[in-house]
Design an enzyme around this catalytic site. Structure first.
Site, mmCIF file in Angstrom:
data_model
loop_
_atom_site.group_PDB
_atom_site.id
_atom_site.type_symbol
_atom_site.label_atom_id
_atom_site.label_comp_id
_atom_site.label_asym_id
_atom_site.label_seq_id
_atom_site.Cartn_x
_atom_site.Cartn_y
_atom_site.Cartn_z
ATOM 1 N N TYR A 115 0.413 5.236 -3.774
ATOM 2 C CA TYR A 115 0.171 6.713 -3.496
ATOM 3 C C TYR A 115 0.701 7.660 -4.950
ATOM 4 O O TYR A 115 1.459 7.385 -5.519
ATOM 5 C CB TYR A 115 1.050 7.164 -2.373
ATOM 6 C CG TYR A 115 0.807 8.336 -1.744
ATOM 7 C CD1 TYR A 115 -0.242 8.547 -1.133
ATOM 8 C CD2 TYR A 115 1.387 9.677 -2.057
ATOM 9 C CE1 TYR A 115 -0.608 9.820 -0.394
ATOM 10 C CE2 TYR A 115 1.302 11.042 -1.569
ATOM 11 C CZ TYR A 115 0.014 10.763 -0.709
ATOM 12 O OH TYR A 115 -0.437 12.207 -0.029
ATOM 13 N N SER A 123 -2.755 -0.693 -2.867
ATOM 14 C CA SER A 123 -3.803 0.140 -2.734
ATOM 15 C C SER A 123 -2.974 1.644 -2.558
ATOM 16 O O SER A 123 -1.896 1.780 -2.726
ATOM 17 C CB SER A 123 -4.471 -0.160 -1.226
ATOM 18 O OG SER A 123 -5.395 0.709 -0.911
ATOM 19 N N ILE A 148 0.816 -1.147 -0.299
ATOM 20 C CA ILE A 148 -0.085 0.003 0.010
ATOM 21 C C ILE A 148 0.856 1.319 -0.026
ATOM 22 O O ILE A 148 1.798 1.478 0.564
ATOM 23 C CB ILE A 148 -1.073 -0.096 1.107
ATOM 24 C CG1 ILE A 148 -1.822 1.027 1.343
ATOM 25 C CG2 ILE A 148 -0.120 -0.100 2.337
ATOM 26 C CD1 ILE A 148 -3.341 1.161 2.083
ATOM 27 N N CYS A 149 0.309 2.453 -0.634
ATOM 28 C CA CYS A 149 0.908 3.701 -0.579
ATOM 29 C C CYS A 149 2.205 3.677 -1.196
ATOM 30 O O CYS A 149 2.282 3.404 -2.529
ATOM 31 C CB CYS A 149 1.175 4.050 0.954
ATOM 32 S SG CYS A 149 1.474 6.077 1.247
ATOM 33 N N ALA A 150 3.286 3.734 -0.500
ATOM 34 C CA ALA A 150 4.679 3.887 -1.294
ATOM 35 C C ALA A 150 5.309 2.665 -1.385
ATOM 36 O O ALA A 150 6.286 2.270 -2.101
ATOM 37 C CB ALA A 150 5.561 4.925 -0.498
#
Length: 216
Positions: A155, A182, A134-136
Site C-alpha cells: 500500500y 501487491s 498484500i497492502c500493509a
C-alpha cells in the site's frame, strides 16, 4: 453378451484399464493439490482476506485460514466484518506451499507482533517455499526479517517503511523469487490470480479469471 451380441463396456478390459487410470489420475490430482495457509488477524482487510481465500479455492488450492496469536474465535476485520478462522495458528500442520498475509493496518500490526507468524515465515523462506503479502502486510516481512533486499510493493503509505530494506516498486503485483506482493483491495484479484499462475500455471489462472468475468 446380450441377445443382440452387445458386450457391456464395464466388462471390457480396455474400459476397465481406462477407468483405473481415470481414478488414479483423480487421486493423484487430489494428492497434488496446492496448500495455502492464510493468516487471519484482528483488523485484517476483509476484501484482501476473502478474495484471496475464494480465488485460491476456485483455483483448486486446499486453503486453511488460521487465527493468529491474539485472535479470538470470531475475528473482527477492519470494516467490522466478522470472520471465523478454520483453525488456530498453533494447530496449523505444515508445510504449506504458500503462506498468505492479507493487509489491513491492524492485521499487519498483529502479525508483526506474533512470534509464531515470524517463525513460520522464516521457515518458509529457509525451505524455499512461497510467501505472499498484500497492502500493509509487507511490513510484517520487515518486522520478522524476511525477504530483505528483494523487490516488493505495498500500500503506498507503507513505502517509507520498506524502501530502505527492499527494492521498492509500484506495480500492482511484484514477484521476486518466491515472494509475491501487491498493493491493496483493488489489486486483490490480481494478487490471488498471480498466486495461481505461479504455483499452478497461467492456463489455470486464466480459467479462474474468465469464470469470474475477469481478464488475466
Amino acid at each position: 453378451m446380450s441377445k443382440q451380441g452387445y458386450v457391456d463396456k464395464r466388462c471390457s478390459s480396455c474400459f476397465a484399464g481406462a477407468r483405473r487410470k481415470q481414478i488414479w489420475e483423480s487421486q493423484l490430482n487430489t494428492k497434488m493439490s496446492k496448500t495455502a495457509l492464510v493468516f487471519l488477524a484482528p483488523g485484517a482487510e476483509e476484501m484482501e482476506l476473502v478474495i484471496s481465500i475464494d480465488v485460491l479455492r476456485r483455483g483448486g488450492f486446499d486453503v486453511s485460514v488460521a487465527g493468529i496469536c491474539d485472535a479470538s474465535p470470531i475475528v473482527k476485520c477492519s470494516r467490522g466484518v466478522s470472520v471465523k478462522p478454520d483453525i488456530l495458528l498453533s494447530d496449523a500442520k505444515g508445510p504449506y506451499d504458500i503462506l498468505v498475509l492479507p493487509g489491513g493496518l491492524g492485521g499487519a500490526q498483529s502479525m508483526a507482533r506474533c512470534k509464531a507468524v515470524g517463525e513460520m515465515l522464516k521457515q518458509q523462506e529457509n525451505e524455499s517455499r512461497w510467501i505472499a503479502a498484500i497492502c500493509a502486510a509487507p511490513t510484517v516481512l520487515k518486522a520478522h526479517g524476511v525477504g530483505l533486499g528483494k523487490s516488493l510493493t505495498s500500500y503506498p503509505s507503507m513505502k517509507d517503511q520498506l524502501k530502505d530494506d527492499y527494492k521498492y516498486q509500484e506495480d500492482k503485483v511484484v514477484v521476486d523469487g518466491k515472494l509475491i506482493t501487491s498493493r491493496g483491495p483493488g489489486t486483490a484479484y490480481d494478487f490471488a490470480l498471480t498466486i495461481i499462475d505461479k504455483l499452478i500455471g497461467k492456463e489455470k489462472a486464466s480459467e479462474v479469471a474468465n469464470a469470474m468475468l475477469l481478464t488475466y
